[in-house]
Design an enzyme around this catalytic site. Structure first.
Site, PDB file in Angstrom:
ATOM      1  N   VAL A  95      -1.698  -5.961   6.659  1.00  0.00           N
ATOM      2  CA  VAL A  95      -2.001  -5.229   5.421  1.00  0.00           C
ATOM      3  C   VAL A  95      -0.771  -4.729   4.672  1.00  0.00           C
ATOM      4  CG1 VAL A  95      -4.384  -4.532   5.894  1.00  0.00           C
ATOM      5  CG2 VAL A  95      -2.526  -3.065   6.620  1.00  0.00           C
ATOM      6  N   GLY A  96       0.314  -4.527   5.387  1.00  0.00           N
ATOM      7  CA  GLY A  96       1.484  -4.061   4.660  1.00  0.00           C
ATOM      8  C   GLY A  96       2.651  -3.816   5.587  1.00  0.00           C
ATOM      9  N   SER A  97       3.829  -3.693   4.998  1.00  0.00           N
ATOM     10  CA  SER A  97       5.001  -3.374   5.803  1.00  0.00           C
ATOM     11  C   SER A  97       6.025  -2.713   4.922  1.00  0.00           C
ATOM     12  CB  SER A  97       5.574  -4.636   6.429  1.00  0.00           C
ATOM     13  OG  SER A  97       5.941  -5.545   5.425  1.00  0.00           O
ATOM     14  N   LYS A 101       8.265  -0.199   9.487  1.00  0.00           N
ATOM     15  CA  LYS A 101       6.998  -0.387  10.180  1.00  0.00           C
ATOM     16  C   LYS A 101       6.146  -1.505   9.592  1.00  0.00           C
ATOM     17  CE  LYS A 101       7.071   3.879   9.514  1.00  0.00           C
ATOM     18  NZ  LYS A 101       6.528   5.140   9.038  1.00  0.00           N
ATOM     19  N   VAL A 103       2.085  -2.893   9.389  1.00  0.00           N
ATOM     20  CA  VAL A 103       0.709  -2.406   9.512  1.00  0.00           C
ATOM     21  C   VAL A 103      -0.279  -3.564   9.454  1.00  0.00           C
ATOM     22  CG1 VAL A 103      -1.042  -0.873   8.517  1.00  0.00           C
ATOM     23  CG2 VAL A 103       1.357  -0.183   8.494  1.00  0.00           C
ATOM     24  N   LYS A 117      -0.291   0.577  13.362  1.00  0.00           N
ATOM     25  CA  LYS A 117       1.092   0.634  12.894  1.00  0.00           C
ATOM     26  C   LYS A 117       2.034   0.428  14.068  1.00  0.00           C
ATOM     27  CE  LYS A 117       2.035   3.701   9.291  1.00  0.00           C
ATOM     28  NZ  LYS A 117       2.668   4.894   8.684  1.00  0.00           N
ATOM     29  N   ASP A 229      11.290  11.063   2.142  1.00  0.00           N
ATOM     30  CA  ASP A 229      11.030   9.801   1.461  1.00  0.00           C
ATOM     31  C   ASP A 229       9.674   9.967   0.782  1.00  0.00           C
ATOM     32  OD1 ASP A 229      11.196   7.237   0.633  1.00  0.00           O
ATOM     33  OD2 ASP A 229      10.855   6.328   2.598  1.00  0.00           O
TER      34      ASP A 229
HETATM   35  N1  LIG Z   1      -3.381   3.646   7.231  1.00  0.00           N
HETATM   36  C1  LIG Z   1      -3.055   2.618   6.457  1.00  0.00           C
HETATM   37  N2  LIG Z   1      -4.000   1.828   5.911  1.00  0.00           N
HETATM   38  C2  LIG Z   1      -3.654   0.788   5.114  1.00  0.00           C
HETATM   39  N3  LIG Z   1      -2.393   0.456   4.812  1.00  0.00           N
HETATM   40  C3  LIG Z   1      -1.418   1.201   5.310  1.00  0.00           C
HETATM   41  C4  LIG Z   1      -1.673   2.318   6.168  1.00  0.00           C
HETATM   42  N4  LIG Z   1      -0.490   2.860   6.513  1.00  0.00           N
HETATM   43  C5  LIG Z   1       0.465   2.136   5.915  1.00  0.00           C
HETATM   44  N5  LIG Z   1      -0.078   1.127   5.200  1.00  0.00           N
HETATM   45  C6  LIG Z   1       0.657   0.133   4.407  1.00  0.00           C
HETATM   46  O1  LIG Z   1       1.754  -0.343   5.158  1.00  0.00           O
HETATM   47  C7  LIG Z   1       2.987  -0.110   4.451  1.00  0.00           C
HETATM   48  C8  LIG Z   1       4.076   0.248   5.442  1.00  0.00           C
HETATM   49  O2  LIG Z   1       3.769   1.453   6.138  1.00  0.00           O
HETATM   50  P1  LIG Z   1       4.830   2.633   6.185  1.00  0.00           P
HETATM   51  O3  LIG Z   1       5.034   3.138   4.793  1.00  0.00           O
HETATM   52  O4  LIG Z   1       4.410   3.612   7.205  1.00  0.00           O
HETATM   53  O5  LIG Z   1       6.122   1.835   6.697  1.00  0.00           O
HETATM   54  P2  LIG Z   1       7.667   2.121   6.427  1.00  0.00           P
HETATM   55  O6  LIG Z   1       8.386   1.035   7.078  1.00  0.00           O
HETATM   56  O7  LIG Z   1       8.008   3.528   6.805  1.00  0.00           O
HETATM   57  O8  LIG Z   1       7.742   1.996   4.857  1.00  0.00           O
HETATM   58  P3  LIG Z   1       8.928   2.440   3.863  1.00  0.00           P
HETATM   59  O9  LIG Z   1       9.914   1.339   3.816  1.00  0.00           O
HETATM   60  O10 LIG Z   1       8.193   2.602   2.555  1.00  0.00           O
HETATM   61  O11 LIG Z   1       9.473   3.741   4.369  1.00  0.00           O
HETATM   62  C9  LIG Z   1       2.663   0.998   3.443  1.00  0.00           C
HETATM   63  O12 LIG Z   1       3.441   0.873   2.287  1.00  0.00           O
HETATM   64  C10 LIG Z   1       1.192   0.793   3.145  1.00  0.00           C
HETATM   65  O13 LIG Z   1       1.007  -0.100   2.062  1.00  0.00           O
END
Ligand SMILES: Nc1ncnc2c1ncn2[C@@H]1O[C@H](COP(=O)(O)OP(=O)(O)OP(=O)(O)O)[C@@H](O)[C@H]1O
Ligand SMILES: *[C@@H]1O[C@H](CO)[C@@H](O)[C@H](O)[C@H]1NC(C)=O
Ligand SMILES: *[C@@H]1O[C@H](CO)[C@@H](O)[C@H](O)[C@H]1NC(C)=O
Ligand SMILES: *[C@@H]1O[C@H](CO)[C@@H](O)[C@H](O)[C@H]1NC(C)=O
Length: 449
Positions: A95-97, A101, A103, A117, A229
């Protein structure tokens, strides 16, 4: 995942705390070989220290028994998901990254969808670290600390504006390839472009929910928490409710200082001066940082634009006061609550029925929907013209001022503020019996040819 040792529940919580308390080298190579490795080692120790400080501040906080990791020992695991539940998750889908992290979403045995995650091994954070230090295991463990901290924070911060942690799984918690998986409520990314096209009422809801969250963070049991952030991509929507999901960059320490000069709060567009307290802390800097970020990333885009004219003066005050940080979060929340109250009251909308008298009321009916009716903006549906109204008089006023509008329908559906949904139409439609709905038709004498 099958080949890894999976430890669950109480045992893991205790082990992971022990592994934190008795640090081990960052990788199997126990000798520090180079400057670079020493640097990575330092960074890992620092993030470990950060996590420990954080855990000890939890201990000091109120209700610590309930908050702290070993809470699992006290039988709370029953309500939280663990490693075993993870083995039954099906239908994994990306779904995303972000930098750190990754996800996925997946379906639990009971059919419920959740978000999973984990550390993004191919993400920028880890790959950049590997390029720099050449130690993949060390770099992964550094990233794992961030997720570990996030899980711990999520277990502590329970608020409608914080994503719900359903559970977590720590694998190999004593080994160098320690893994953390967080099991979260599933949301959808916040699409700012889409939000800009939604009715003001929905955009206001997002801003109000953000303010509620910041009020909670400023007055949290752990002290005032800043999200370092702070951008829309750190948030998701769950059933149209705003929730923060990325909180590994949260801090509850306020800067130490000797003089006021040490307390400048800098943004690309503005710099603010914060007082250095007697105790040698920039007190209030966390709250101010959050509030200005809310202003620059959310309010400026979502709040004033296409707002009801009667609310404009109040909204401009909010924009001005948050943009200059002359309000704290408490005053901001109060100002938002005043806007909500005024909006719910109908904004002194005409109590006299000036427009409604031009309409015939047909109770117990709705109109058959067609696909090509006139549109208005920003409508609650994309094919026609659906708006929220305080009462039928407000709907009648809109219809009378719009030459394309010949009738409108008010059903039982209400928006989150309790306003009625009205659908406006022009072409002739069939009346369909519907006990929860009423149709207002312009009287023939009022229809312009
Ligand atoms: N609970 C959730 N449900 C759906 N999508 C999610 C959820 N948590 C995170 N995501 C998606 O996954 C992406 C990455 O998660 P997260 O922001 O925690 O990672 P990160 O590596 O810390 O990101 P960043 O580089 O923005 O700091 C988010 O931008 C969001 O789109
Ligand atoms: C707030 O209003 C004052 C006075 O009108 C103005 O000088 C200032 O630039 C405004 N600040 C913002 C952020 O709009
Ligand atoms: C803000 O409100 C909270 C409670 O809602 C209160 O505990 C706190 O002291 C207030 N802060 C300020 C600066 O007034
Ligand atoms: C509504 O109108 C469409 C044509 O515009 C028609 O096909 C449909 O049967 C109608 N529905 C009802 C319930 O009358």
């Amino acid at each position: 995942m099958k080949n890894t040792i999976i430890l669950c529940g109480a045992a893991v919580s205790v082990l992971s705390v022990f592994s934190l308390l008795f640090p081990r080298p960052p990788s199997r190579k126990s000798f520090v070989r180079s400057e670079r490795q020493a640097e990575l080692h330092r960074e890992i120790l620092e993030s470990r220290r950060d996590l420990l400080l954080f855990l000890s501040s939890l201990l000091e906080g109120s209700g610590a028994d309930e908050l702290l990791l070993p809470g699992d020992i006290m039988g709370r695991t029953g309500t939280l998901l663990g490693c075993e539940d993870l083995t039954y998750v099906t239908g994994l889908q990306y779904v995303g990254s972000g930098f750190t992290k990754l996800v996925h979403k997946g379906t639990l045995r009971n059919g419920k969808e959740i978000a999973l995650k984990s550390v993004h091994n191919e993400g920028n954070d880890v790959t950049r670290c590997v390029r720099r230090y050449g130690d993949p295991a060390g770099c992964r463990s550094l990233a794992t600390y961030k997720l570990h901290k996030e899980v711990t924070l999520l277990r502590t911060l329970r608020h409608p504006g914080v994503i719900t942690l359903h559970g977590h799984c720590y694998e190999n918690s004593l080994a160098p390839n320690f893994r953390v998986t967080a099991m979260l409520e599933l949301g959808s990314p916040l699409e700012m472009i889409q939000l800009l096209q939604t009715p003001w009422e929905k955009r206001f809801k997002i801003c109000l929910e953000l303010v509620n969250l910041l009020h909670y963070l400023a007055n949290s049991p752990m002290g005032s928490i800043a999200l370092l952030d702070f951008q829309p991509r750190q948030f998701v929507l769950v059933d149209e409710n705003l929730k923060v999901t990325d909180i590994d960059d949260a801090t509850m320490e306020e800067l130490e200082c000797n003089t006021d000069k040490d307390c400048t709060l800098e943004f690309p567009s503005r710099t603010f001066a914060v007082r250095c307290s007697r105790a040698g802390r920039c007190t209030g800097i966390n709250e101010k940082r959050n509030l200005f970020n809310a202003y620059r990333f959310f309010f400026t885009y979502l709040l004033p634009h296409a707002a009801p004219p009667a609310l404009q003066p109040l909204l401009l005050d909010i924009m001005n006061a948050t943009g200059d940080l002359s309000y704290g979060i408490n005053e901001t929340l109060e100002a938002f609550q005043n806007v909500l109250k005024l909006y719910k009251s109908g904004m002194n909308h005409q109590r006299r029925l000036l427009y409604l008298k031009d309409y015939m009321l047909i109770e117990g009916y709705r109109l058959n929907e067609t696909n090509d009716d006139f549109r208005c903006w920003p409508s609650y549906n994309h094919r026609g013209c659906a708006l929220s109204v305080h009462n039928s008089e407000e709907a009648a006023e809109f219809c009378s001022k719009n030459p394309n509008c010949h009738h409108f329908v008010i059903g039982h559906q209400r928006t989150w503020t309790g306003r009625l949904m009205a659908t406006f139409t022009s072409s002739a439609h069939k009346l369909i019996p519907d006990a929860n709905s009423r149709v207002y038709m312009k009287k023939p004498s009022n229809l312009k040819k």
